[in-house]
Scaffold this active site. Sequence first.
Site, PDB file in Angstrom:
ATOM      1  N   ARG A  37       0.823  -1.211   0.000  1.00 39.36           N
ATOM      2  CA  ARG A  37       0.000   0.000   0.000  1.00 39.36           C
ATOM      3  C   ARG A  37       0.855   1.258   0.000  1.00 39.36           C
ATOM      4  O   ARG A  37       0.565   2.224  -0.707  1.00 39.36           O
ATOM      5  CB  ARG A  37      -0.913   0.024   1.236  1.00 39.36           C
ATOM      6  CG  ARG A  37      -2.229  -0.641   0.970  1.00 39.36           C
ATOM      7  CD  ARG A  37      -3.262  -0.351   2.035  1.00 39.36           C
ATOM      8  NE  ARG A  37      -4.517  -0.931   1.584  1.00 39.36           N
ATOM      9  CZ  ARG A  37      -5.429  -1.479   2.381  1.00 39.36           C
ATOM     10  NH1 ARG A  37      -5.228  -1.518   3.684  1.00 39.36           N
ATOM     11  NH2 ARG A  37      -6.536  -1.972   1.883  1.00 39.36           N
ATOM     12  N   LYS A 199     -20.451 -17.161  -0.420  1.00 39.15           N
ATOM     13  CA  LYS A 199     -21.899 -17.088  -0.188  1.00 39.15           C
ATOM     14  C   LYS A 199     -22.575 -16.014  -1.025  1.00 39.15           C
ATOM     15  O   LYS A 199     -22.006 -14.936  -1.212  1.00 39.15           O
ATOM     16  CB  LYS A 199     -22.150 -16.747   1.286  1.00 39.15           C
ATOM     17  CG  LYS A 199     -21.713 -17.816   2.252  1.00 39.15           C
ATOM     18  CD  LYS A 199     -22.004 -17.330   3.653  1.00 39.15           C
ATOM     19  CE  LYS A 199     -21.749 -18.418   4.677  1.00 39.15           C
ATOM     20  NZ  LYS A 199     -22.029 -17.908   6.034  1.00 39.15           N
ATOM     21  N   GLY A 379     -13.728  -3.178   0.654  1.00 41.01           N
ATOM     22  CA  GLY A 379     -15.124  -2.753   0.783  1.00 41.01           C
ATOM     23  C   GLY A 379     -15.525  -1.672  -0.211  1.00 41.01           C
ATOM     24  O   GLY A 379     -16.634  -1.705  -0.754  1.00 41.01           O
TER      25      GLY A 379
END
Length: 398
Positions: A37, A199, A379
């Site tokens: 990063r 999922k 996210g």
Amino acid sequence: MPQFKTLDDIDVSGKRVVIRLDLNVPVADGAVTDTTRIDRIVPGLRELADNNATVAILAHFGRPKGDVRPEMSLAPIAPALEKALGRPVRFVATDWRDDAAAAAVNAAGPGDVLLMENTRFHPGEEANAADLAAKFAALGDIYINDAFSAAHRAHASTEGIAHLLPSAAGRTMAAELEALEAALGTPKRPLAAVVGGAKISTKLELLGNLSKIADTLIIGGGMANTFLAAQGIDVGKSLCEHDLLETAAGILKEASAGNCRIVLPVDVTVAREFAANADSRTCDAGDVASDEMILDVGPRAITEAKAVFDEAATVVWNGPFGAFEIPPFDVGTVEAARHAAGLSRAGKLITVAGGGDTVAALNHAGAADDFTYVSTAGGAFLEWLEGKPLPGVEVLRG
Ligand code: ADP
Ligand code: MG
């Protein structure tokens, strides 16, 4: 979509620049263990310092929840940043209730780089409090956001401050926005989306949005089992969300009504136990025994995915095709990823991927470097795929 300003639109020379960075890097025993990063953001940071800006860095670290938590101090990051930058980086200790940050900026000169303490040491950061945003804004004449990975949160250092200063996207943020906009905003078609992973419950909005935009949606990973079950196929002991069968059927129906072709695995690799090098076999998706579980897509499914990539101009990818951490159930992901990477390397396919496990899987396949863009934003990347506006990006537009 309205454009956003970048560093090209702003003259930083002699100015005080507040820059928001993602410095939430892995640290062990007080030392940074992975500088990926940091290495990405350093060129943009160096550009500011080289152009005689006084640079005040804002960043968070961990989740101190508004309290001063010494173990979540950004102090250990300063030496790693200094080393990568090749310039001194002064760490500024503050609890954001005192005026240490402003005092440090006032004492600094052109080319100086200051790293401020964890913005989340103050509860106003996550609450996007006006007084804390004003305190951040008082540190500079210009605000640069170079933390795409934090842009899905409307915090004082990512959103509030941008209303108070002339603002622009930093170099890595601009690159990320360009890549994502090219892949999903105005994609070269045909556009194929790959959605895999464990999922569907965690990816319902993502599936819904991508099936509206993509020409073809390839579904793999554990979530494919739920779609197979929704079609009446017995998936044995496989990971399957039986309470979401109707939801899965609804997604299939909506996609076909919207002219998005859905590709489910025609064959699968199954085993009786979830363990490395467990006895496994390949069978048609409809022939899974009651004591078996699906852990990867099969060879015909891989061939089909490759054929979709051959026809596509753009591929957007989130989620592995199988339990790639455990051999041999990495084969589907590895083969498909390498094929996409080869097409990209040959200039025939734009490939954009992201997601924590997806990045790990592409690295495992040795495919990441040949992808057009691999997002490490987690996210924020997923919310972008879901079609949600990101507050830290929206505020930079116009
Ligand atoms: P990302 O982090 O890239 O968004 P996810 O977290 O959704 O991806 O999914 C990754 C996980 O899905 C991996 O841990 C992988 O082992 C698991 N997975 C993929 N296929 C299967 C499967 N058939 N059965 C069980 N787990 C699976
Ligand atoms: Mg994951």
